[in-house]
Write an enzyme that holds these catalytic residues in place. Structure first.
Site, short mmCIF file in Angstrom:
data_model
loop_
_atom_site.label_atom_id
_atom_site.label_comp_id
_atom_site.label_asym_id
_atom_site.label_seq_id
_atom_site.Cartn_x
_atom_site.Cartn_y
_atom_site.Cartn_z
N SER A 267 55.11 89.18 55.91
CA SER A 267 56.34 89.59 55.24
C SER A 267 57.56 89.09 56.02
O SER A 267 58.54 88.62 55.43
CB SER A 267 56.39 91.11 55.10
N TYR A 268 57.50 89.18 57.34
CA TYR A 268 58.61 88.75 58.19
C TYR A 268 58.77 87.23 58.16
O TYR A 268 59.87 86.71 57.91
CB TYR A 268 58.38 89.23 59.62
N CYS A 269 57.67 86.51 58.40
CA CYS A 269 57.75 85.04 58.46
C CYS A 269 58.17 84.45 57.12
O CYS A 269 58.98 83.52 57.08
CB CYS A 269 56.40 84.47 58.88
N SER B 236 59.94 85.92 54.74
CA SER B 236 61.34 86.25 54.45
C SER B 236 62.29 85.36 55.24
O SER B 236 63.32 84.91 54.74
CB SER B 236 61.63 87.72 54.75
N LYS B 237 61.93 85.06 56.50
CA LYS B 237 62.77 84.18 57.32
C LYS B 237 62.68 82.73 56.86
O LYS B 237 63.66 81.97 56.96
CB LYS B 237 62.34 84.29 58.78
#
Length: 282
Positions: free
Chosen positions: A138-140, A142-143
């Site tokens: 989710s983090y990677c 979104s970035k």
């Protein structure tokens, strides 16, 4: 700018004499910055997921300063874990902050940036756009979306004089890296079926990985110096990788063929499990 890069960057720029409006999610963070009594530093509560909050800060900046020299989008969260163990809300919340938060702020503050000569937008990315990390999809993602948005926005603003820089730090010891509390909530909420699928030993390895991660990172001050340098540069770069790990490992990994990436990942993950398991037995 509650903690980490945002907090330190705001303080550094203010101490160098730049008027800084530091937006904070938490009221306690506003009070902490106010207690520093730095003349050029104005902390304001703002949630990047709330357009109403962003509009309120816009009105304040317009009233007090009329224009804006730079916008640093640093807010970020790293929620969720492996897809099968993650609630879909973790994905939507992460994108709401890491991607749509950046889009909201850029769209809202662009009219003020256009009024300033050589204005700049600085978006903080992650080495995860080069080397996607299991358990951080989710983090990677979104970035990565934010990076692509920044590249598109840069082209859109070529004729305006507003530059767009994407800063990609390596691994630094910020609160974002410490996911222990969040991870424990996920592990404690696992169903019996999920535990049976992954196995208790595997889950314990995951716990150990999260508990060790934040200790093995560089001090954020090193990265903040570079963020400040880009923020005050006469001609900001389009991109800036910060940290030897970004240059020598993450980007190098990014340009490798996929089958080599998979092989490296298998070896690294195996070694990590061995080390974590060894430390656990001590």
């Amino acid at each position: 700018m509650n903690t980490g890069f945002g907090n330190l960057t705001a303080i550094s720029l203010a101490k160098e004499g730049y008027p800084v409006i530091a937006t904070c999610l938490l009221p306690d963070s506003v009070k902490e910055l106010e207690s520093l009594d730095i003349p050029n530093l104005t902390p304001i509560k703002m949630d990047v997921t709330s357009q109403q909050d962003i509009d309120s800060v816009f009105d304040y900046v317009q009233e007090k300063h009329a224009s804006l020299y730079g916008l640093i989008n640093n807010a970020g969260i790293n929620h969720g874990f492996y897809l099968e163990l993650t609630n879909i809300d973790h994905y939507t919340n992460t994108f709401n902050v890491n991607y749509f938060g950046v889009v909201r702020c850029c769209k809202t503050f662009l009219p003020l940036l256009r009024k300033t000569k050589n204005a700049r937008i600085i978006n903080i990315s992650t080495q995860g756009i080069f080397m996607p990390v299991p358990g951080s999809s989710s983090y990677c993602s979104s970035k990565s979306a934010m990076k692509t948005f920044s590249d598109c926005l840069r082209m859109e603003l070529l004729h305006t004089g507003v530059s767009v820089t994407v800063i990609t730090p390596g691994v630094y010891a910020t609160p974002l890296l410490d996911r222990r509390k969040h991870a424990e909530e996920i592990f404690d909420s696992l169903t019996q079926e999920q535990r049976a699928t992954f196995g208790e030993d595997q889950i314990e390895h995951y716990r150990g990985f999260f508990n060790k991660g934040p200790r093995a990172a560089a001090k954020p001050e090193n990265c903040v110096k570079q963020i400040v340098k880009v923020s005050t540069a006469k001609r900001p770069p389009m991109e800036r990788l910060i940290g030897y790990d970004s240059y020598l490992f993450w980007y190098f990994y990014y340009i490798l063929p996929t089958f080599v990436k998979v092989l490296i990942f298998r070896v690294v993950w195996f070694i990590l499990f061995l080390v974590i398991g060894k430390n656990k037995r001590k």
